[in-house]
Design an enzyme around this catalytic site. Structure first.
Site, PDB file in Angstrom:
ATOM      1  N   ARG A   1       0.691  -1.247  -0.001  1.00 59.73           N
ATOM      2  CA  ARG A   1      -0.148   0.079  -0.038  1.00 59.73           C
ATOM      3  C   ARG A   1       0.983   1.300  -0.131  1.00 59.73           C
ATOM      4  O   ARG A   1       0.540   2.242  -0.561  1.00 59.73           O
ATOM      5  CB  ARG A   1      -0.876   0.005   1.154  1.00 59.73           C
ATOM      6  CG  ARG A   1      -2.247  -0.626   1.187  1.00 59.73           C
ATOM      7  CD  ARG A   1      -2.782  -1.023   2.647  1.00 59.73           C
ATOM      8  NE  ARG A   1      -1.837  -1.862   3.214  1.00 59.73           N
ATOM      9  CZ  ARG A   1      -2.225  -2.445   4.457  1.00 59.73           C
ATOM     10  NH1 ARG A   1      -3.239  -2.322   4.897  1.00 59.73           N
ATOM     11  NH2 ARG A   1      -1.344  -3.313   4.941  1.00 59.73           N
TER      12      ARG A   1
ATOM     13  N   LYS B   1       1.777 -18.641   6.666  1.00 57.43           N
ATOM     14  CA  LYS B   1       1.278 -18.911   7.729  1.00 57.43           C
ATOM     15  C   LYS B   1       0.628 -17.751   8.344  1.00 57.43           C
ATOM     16  O   LYS B   1       1.326 -16.771   8.109  1.00 57.43           O
ATOM     17  CB  LYS B   1       1.822 -19.712   8.792  1.00 57.43           C
ATOM     18  CG  LYS B   1       3.031 -19.206   9.572  1.00 57.43           C
ATOM     19  CD  LYS B   1       3.533 -19.869  10.590  1.00 57.43           C
ATOM     20  CE  LYS B   1       2.911 -19.944  11.823  1.00 57.43           C
ATOM     21  NZ  LYS B   1       3.403 -19.189  12.838  1.00 57.43           N
TER      22      LYS B   1
ATOM     23  N   ASP C   1       5.171 -24.160   5.339  1.00 56.89           N
ATOM     24  CA  ASP C   1       5.665 -24.326   6.752  1.00 56.89           C
ATOM     25  C   ASP C   1       7.022 -24.509   6.671  1.00 56.89           C
ATOM     26  O   ASP C   1       7.538 -25.209   6.206  1.00 56.89           O
ATOM     27  CB  ASP C   1       4.929 -25.769   7.149  1.00 56.89           C
ATOM     28  CG  ASP C   1       5.338 -26.093   8.831  1.00 56.89           C
ATOM     29  OD1 ASP C   1       6.231 -25.694   9.125  1.00 56.89           O
ATOM     30  OD2 ASP C   1       4.291 -26.336   9.532  1.00 56.89           O
ATOM     31  N   HIS C   2       7.579 -23.369   7.191  1.00 58.68           N
ATOM     32  CA  HIS C   2       9.157 -23.264   6.914  1.00 58.68           C
ATOM     33  C   HIS C   2       9.780 -24.491   7.786  1.00 58.68           C
ATOM     34  O   HIS C   2      10.927 -24.330   7.302  1.00 58.68           O
ATOM     35  CB  HIS C   2       9.506 -21.739   7.288  1.00 58.68           C
ATOM     36  CG  HIS C   2       9.725 -21.478   8.893  1.00 58.68           C
ATOM     37  ND1 HIS C   2       8.871 -21.152   9.474  1.00 58.68           N
ATOM     38  CD2 HIS C   2      10.852 -21.283   9.658  1.00 58.68           C
ATOM     39  CE1 HIS C   2       9.171 -20.923  10.551  1.00 58.68           C
ATOM     40  NE2 HIS C   2      10.578 -21.042  10.858  1.00 58.68           N
TER      41      HIS C   2
ATOM     42  N   LYS D   1      13.902 -26.780   6.452  1.00 59.26           N
ATOM     43  CA  LYS D   1      15.072 -26.804   7.456  1.00 59.26           C
ATOM     44  C   LYS D   1      15.723 -27.923   6.830  1.00 59.26           C
ATOM     45  O   LYS D   1      14.923 -29.024   6.648  1.00 59.26           O
ATOM     46  CB  LYS D   1      14.651 -26.752   8.915  1.00 59.26           C
ATOM     47  CG  LYS D   1      14.212 -25.490   9.541  1.00 59.26           C
ATOM     48  CD  LYS D   1      14.127 -25.188  10.822  1.00 59.26           C
ATOM     49  CE  LYS D   1      13.364 -24.187  11.240  1.00 59.26           C
ATOM     50  NZ  LYS D   1      14.178 -22.881  11.454  1.00 59.26           N
TER      51      LYS D   1
ATOM     52  N   GLU E   1      11.973 -21.241  22.907  1.00 62.96           N
ATOM     53  CA  GLU E   1      12.527 -20.098  22.409  1.00 62.96           C
ATOM     54  C   GLU E   1      12.846 -19.159  23.626  1.00 62.96           C
ATOM     55  O   GLU E   1      12.075 -19.019  24.375  1.00 62.96           O
ATOM     56  CB  GLU E   1      11.653 -19.377  21.356  1.00 62.96           C
ATOM     57  CG  GLU E   1      11.122 -20.378  20.339  1.00 62.96           C
ATOM     58  CD  GLU E   1      10.437 -19.269  19.333  1.00 62.96           C
ATOM     59  OE1 GLU E   1       9.785 -18.481  19.850  1.00 62.96           O
ATOM     60  OE2 GLU E   1      10.360 -20.015  18.150  1.00 62.96           O
TER      61      GLU E   1
ATOM     62  N   ASP F   1       0.350 -21.320  17.142  1.00 58.08           N
ATOM     63  CA  ASP F   1       1.568 -20.556  16.448  1.00 58.08           C
ATOM     64  C   ASP F   1       2.414 -21.510  16.039  1.00 58.08           C
ATOM     65  O   ASP F   1       2.944 -21.355  14.896  1.00 58.08           O
ATOM     66  CB  ASP F   1       2.011 -19.457  17.513  1.00 58.08           C
ATOM     67  CG  ASP F   1       3.191 -18.672  16.542  1.00 58.08           C
ATOM     68  OD1 ASP F   1       2.927 -18.339  15.786  1.00 58.08           O
ATOM     69  OD2 ASP F   1       4.144 -18.699  17.187  1.00 58.08           O
TER      70      ASP F   1
ATOM     71  N   HIS G   1       3.980 -26.151  12.718  1.00 55.25           N
ATOM     72  CA  HIS G   1       5.699 -27.095  12.668  1.00 55.25           C
ATOM     73  C   HIS G   1       5.857 -28.275  13.358  1.00 55.25           C
ATOM     74  O   HIS G   1       6.595 -29.050  12.953  1.00 55.25           O
ATOM     75  CB  HIS G   1       6.725 -25.940  13.361  1.00 55.25           C
ATOM     76  CG  HIS G   1       6.331 -24.312  12.805  1.00 55.25           C
ATOM     77  ND1 HIS G   1       6.167 -24.369  11.460  1.00 55.25           N
ATOM     78  CD2 HIS G   1       6.683 -23.032  13.275  1.00 55.25           C
ATOM     79  CE1 HIS G   1       6.159 -22.973  11.210  1.00 55.25           C
ATOM     80  NE2 HIS G   1       6.234 -22.401  12.107  1.00 55.25           N
TER      81      HIS G   1
ATOM     82  N   LYS H   1       7.853 -19.926  24.796  1.00 52.75           N
ATOM     83  CA  LYS H   1       8.568 -18.630  24.762  1.00 52.75           C
ATOM     84  C   LYS H   1       9.137 -18.293  26.127  1.00 52.75           C
ATOM     85  O   LYS H   1       8.894 -18.762  27.261  1.00 52.75           O
ATOM     86  CB  LYS H   1       7.464 -17.467  24.416  1.00 52.75           C
ATOM     87  CG  LYS H   1       6.926 -17.680  23.117  1.00 52.75           C
ATOM     88  CD  LYS H   1       7.688 -17.145  21.778  1.00 52.75           C
ATOM     89  CE  LYS H   1       6.767 -17.086  20.597  1.00 52.75           C
ATOM     90  NZ  LYS H   1       7.593 -17.041  19.413  1.00 52.75           N
TER      91      LYS H   1
ATOM     92  N   LYS I   1      17.393 -20.648  22.890  1.00 58.77           N
ATOM     93  CA  LYS I   1      16.796 -21.111  21.535  1.00 58.77           C
ATOM     94  C   LYS I   1      17.193 -22.509  21.227  1.00 58.77           C
ATOM     95  O   LYS I   1      18.309 -22.719  20.851  1.00 58.77           O
ATOM     96  CB  LYS I   1      16.906 -20.241  20.553  1.00 58.77           C
ATOM     97  CG  LYS I   1      16.076 -20.442  19.198  1.00 58.77           C
ATOM     98  CD  LYS I   1      16.005 -19.181  18.155  1.00 58.77           C
ATOM     99  CE  LYS I   1      15.365 -19.520  17.032  1.00 58.77           C
ATOM    100  NZ  LYS I   1      14.093 -19.822  16.829  1.00 58.77           N
TER     101      LYS I   1
HETATM  102  C1  BG6 Z   1       6.940 -18.968  13.557  1.00 57.07           C
HETATM  103  C2  BG6 Z   1       6.250 -18.373  14.847  1.00 57.07           C
HETATM  104  O1  BG6 Z   1       6.205 -19.518  12.415  1.00 57.07           O
HETATM  105  O2  BG6 Z   1       8.176 -19.567  13.921  1.00 57.07           O
HETATM  106  C3  BG6 Z   1       7.090 -17.610  15.589  1.00 57.07           C
HETATM  107  O3  BG6 Z   1       5.234 -17.526  14.291  1.00 57.07           O
HETATM  108  C4  BG6 Z   1       8.562 -18.439  16.052  1.00 57.07           C
HETATM  109  O4  BG6 Z   1       6.434 -17.256  16.770  1.00 57.07           O
HETATM  110  C5  BG6 Z   1       9.123 -19.101  14.486  1.00 57.07           C
HETATM  111  O5  BG6 Z   1       9.345 -17.750  16.784  1.00 57.07           O
HETATM  112  C6  BG6 Z   1      10.092 -19.960  14.994  1.00 57.07           C
HETATM  113  O6  BG6 Z   1      10.821 -20.232  13.708  1.00 57.07           O
HETATM  114  P1  BG6 Z   1      12.274 -20.523  13.749  1.00 57.07           P
HETATM  115  O7  BG6 Z   1      12.748 -20.802  12.400  1.00 57.07           O
HETATM  116  O8  BG6 Z   1      13.082 -19.150  14.476  1.00 57.07           O
HETATM  117  O9  BG6 Z   1      12.524 -21.649  14.964  1.00 57.07           O
END
Ligand code: BG6
Length: 510
Positions: A58, A166, A195-196, A200, A234, A254, A259, A360, A365
Site C-alpha cells: 500500500r 502462515k 511451513d518453513h 529446514k 525459544e 502458532d 511446525h 517462549k 533457543k
Molecule cells: C514462526 C512463529 O512460525 O516460527 C514464531 O510464528 C516462531 O512465533 C518462529 O518464533 C520460529 O521459527 P524458527 O525458524 O526461528 O524456529
C-alpha cells in the site's frame, strides 16, 4: 520435475525464469526472509537469469527507495556476505507496485505491469504469487487475482502458482474457508502452503536418517521405543510488536498445529510408497489421522499443560512477564507454553507416548527431537542401572544441527563401572558449510513446481481438527484446565514435568 529427496542439489535443474509477486512487500517477512533468500539463491547460482520480483504493497514509494530498503536489510541479515557485484544486477530486477490489497484496479494494473516486465525479459511469463500480507487479506487477494485473470497461466506454456504464508487459518472452519478460496483460484498442484520448518535441512534429513540407514528402522516402533520428545524452546518473548498477533494465537496455534505436528509426522510416518510429493504427504497425513483425539476437557486436562510466563531473567537480563509486554491485554490468558502427551493409534506406535513442548522465554533457543529407547533387560550389566539412562537418539533441528546417539560404555579401569557416552554428528564439522535457509529451499521448490515440502490441504485440515478439540476444552469455562505460570528463563511450569513424572519419565535437558 525436481524432487528434494531424490536429487542432489548440484544435479537439480534450475527452475524456469519467473516473476515472484510478493503481497505484503513492505513487511518484515519480505525484508528479513524472502528477499535475502532470493539473493542467496542468486549468489549460489540456483536461480535462472532473468528473474523478476514485484513487491505489492500500500505504501507510496519508488522502485529506488524500495530497493534501498531491501539492500540495507539484506546487508544485515544475509546468510552470505553481501556483495555489490551481485546485489546491483539482482536489485535492478526488483520492482515496486503500489496498491491496496482491496483495490480492484491495482490488480488490473499489476497485470499490465507484469506484461511489461515479461516483455522485456522474454521467455515464458511464469508467475509465482506469494501471499505474505496480514492473513485477513489472503482471501480478498485471491479473489482479486481471479477477477484480474492473473490466476491462469498467461499462455499455454507457462504457469501461475501461489504460495500461502502462515497462519493458514486459526481453526478448522477458517482453514477450510481459506482452502476453498484457494481452490476457487488455483489448482492444488499450483498451491504451496508454507511451513518453513519443512524447509529446514535437519527436518528434511529425518527421512534420510530413517530410510537411508538400515540400523534405525527395525527399532523404530513400540517394541523398542519407550517414548519420543519434541521440544521447541525459544528465549524470545514478544519483541518487535509481535504481541498483537501472538495474543490471538498462543503457542498451540502458532507452533504446534503446524511446525511441531509436521516434525511429529516425519518422525512417526510409515515409509512412503515413493518420494513423490503425494507419496510423502500421504504418509504424513496418515500419522495425523491416527492421532488419538481429545474428547473431553478432562482428557485435555490430563494430557495438555498450558502456561504463561511471568517476569524473570534470561542470561542475566531481566525480562518482563507476558502481561507486561507490548500490545498484550493485562488480563490475557493466552498460553506462551504448551506441553502435550499424544498417542498415535496405529500398529507401529500403539502405547508409545509422544511428548511435545513449546515455550517462549525459556532459557535458550533450540529445537530437537529425542527418541528414547526401552531399557535393556535387567540382567548381566543391567542388574543395577548403568547411570539410569536409556539409549537416546537426538535429532538437533537447530541450532548446532546434527544427531547424537547416547549409548552405555564401560569406564576404563579394573572395576566394572559404566557411563553413558555420546556419538555425535554435527553438520558444520562434517560438511563444512552452513545449511541454506529454509526459505531458500522452499522458494526454489515452488518455482520448480515441487510441493513435497509444503503442506497439503488435508494435512492442514486434519491438524486443525486435532487442535480444535484442545481449544474447545480450553473454552469450556466450567471444565477448562487452568493456565498456570512459569518464570521467564525457566524450563516451563512444574505441571509439564508432572506430565512425564507420573510415568517415571523426565524431559530431556537441552
Ligand atoms: C514462526 C512463529 O512460525 O516460527 C514464531 O510464528 C516462531 O512465533 C518462529 O518464533 C520460529 O521459527 P524458527 O525458524 O526461528 O524456529
Amino acid at each position: 520435475m525436481n524432487n528434494p529427496f531424490r536429487d542432489e542439489p548440484s544435479t537439480r535443474q534450475r527452475p524456469e525464469p519467473c516473476t515472484v509477486v510478493i503481497f505484503g512487500a513492505t513487511g518484515d517477512l519480505t525484508h528479513r526472509k524472502l528477499v535475502p533468500a532470493l539473493y542467496n539463491l542468486t549468489v549460489d547460482g540456483e536461480l535462472p537469469p532473468g528473474m523478476d520480483i514485484v513487491g505489492f504493497a500500500r505504501r507510496d514509494k519508488s522502485n529506488d527507495t524500495f530497493r534501498e530498503e531491501l539492500r540495507e536489510m539484506n546487508q544485515r541479515v544475509s546468510r552470505q556476505n553481501p556483495s555489490d557485484n551481485v546485489w546491483e544486477p539482482f536489485s535492478r530486477q526488483i520492482h515496486y507496485h503500489r496498491s491496496g490489497f482491496d483495490d480492484e484496479e491495482g490488480y488490473h494494473s499489476l497485470a499490465e505491469h507484469l506484461r511489461e516486465i515479461e516483455q522485456i525479459r522474454g521467455g515464458c511469463p511464469n508467475r509465482l504469487f506469494y501471499l505474505a500480507s496480514a492473513p485477513e487479506y489472503f482471501e480478498p487477494i485471491l479473489g482479486h487475482l481471479r477477477n484480474a485473470g492473473l490466476h491462469q497461466p498467461a499462455d499455454p506454456t507457462s504457469w501461475s502458482r501461489v504460495i500461502v504464508e502462515k497462519p493458514f487459518g486459526t481453526d478448522l472452519a477458517s482453514a477450510r474457508a481459506l482452502n476453498q478460496a484457494v481452490a476457487r483460484t488455483f489448482h492444488e498442484r499450483d498451491t504451496f502452503r508454507i511451513d518453513h520448518y519443512l524447509g529446514k535441512e535437519t527436518a528434511q534429513n529425518i527421512m534420510v536418517l530413517r530410510f537411508a540407514n538400515a540400523i534405525f528402522e527395525p527399532l523404530w516402533k513400540n517394541t523398542h521405543i519407550d517414548h519420543v520428545q519434541i521440544t521447541c524452546s525459544e528465549d524470545l518473548g514478544m519483541e518487535g510488536g509481535r504481541g498483537g498477533y501472538y495474543d490471538t494465537a498462543g503457542a498451540l496455534r502458532d507452533m504446534v498445529q503446524n511446525h511441531l505436528l509436521q516434525l511429529l509426522s516425519l518422525v512417526a510416518m510409515e515409509p512412503p510408497v515413493d518420494l513423490s510429493a503425494d507419496g510423502v504427504r500421504d504418509a504424513k497425513v496418515n500419522v495425523l489421522r491416527s492421532l488419538r483425539p481429545f474428547n473431553s476437557p478432562q482428557d485435555v486436562a490430563r494430557h495438555v499443560v498450558r502456561s504463561q510466563y511471568t517476569g524473570g531473567s534470561i542470561l542475566g537480563s531481566d525480562v518482563p512477564g507476558y502481561l507486561e509486554e507490548d500490545r498484550i491485554p493485562s488480563d490475557s490468558t493466552t498460553e506462551t507454553y504448551v506441553a502435550l502427551e499424544l498417542f498415535i493409534d496405529n500398529w507401529r506406535w500403539a502405547g508409545v507416548p509422544f511428548y511435545i513442548r513449546m515455550g517462549k522465554r525459556l532459557p535458550k533457543k533450540a529445537t530437537e527431537i529425542s527418541v528414547h529407547f526401552k531399557k535393556p533387560p535387567g540382567v548381566l550389566f543391567n542388574r543395577q542401572d548403568a547411570d539410569g539412562r536409556e539409549n537416546e537418539l537426538v535429532i538437533r533441528i537447530q541450532p548446532d544441527e546434527g544427531h547424537a546417539l547416547r549409548i552405555t560404555s564401560k569406564l576404563p579401569g579394573a572395576s566394572l563401572r559404566m557411563e553413558s557416552v555420546k556419538m555425535d554428528f554435527r553438520y558444520t564439522s562434517s560438511f563444512g558449510k552452513a545449511s541454506p535457509e529454509a526459505y531458500e529451499r522452499l522458494l526454489l521448490d515452488a518455482m520448480a513446481g515441487d510441493a513435497t515440502l509444503f503442506a497439503r490441504r488435508d494435512e492442514v485440515e486434519t491438524a486443525w481438527a486435532f487442535i480444535d478439540k484442545i481449544h474447545s476444552a480450553w473454552n469450556d469455562t466450567s471444565h477448562a484446565p487452568p493456565v498456570t505460570n512459569y518464570p521467564a528463563g525457566s524450563w516451563g511450569p512444574p505441571e509439564a514435568d508432572d506430565l512425564l513424572a507420573k510415568h517415571n519419565r523426565v524431559w530431556r535437558r537441552l
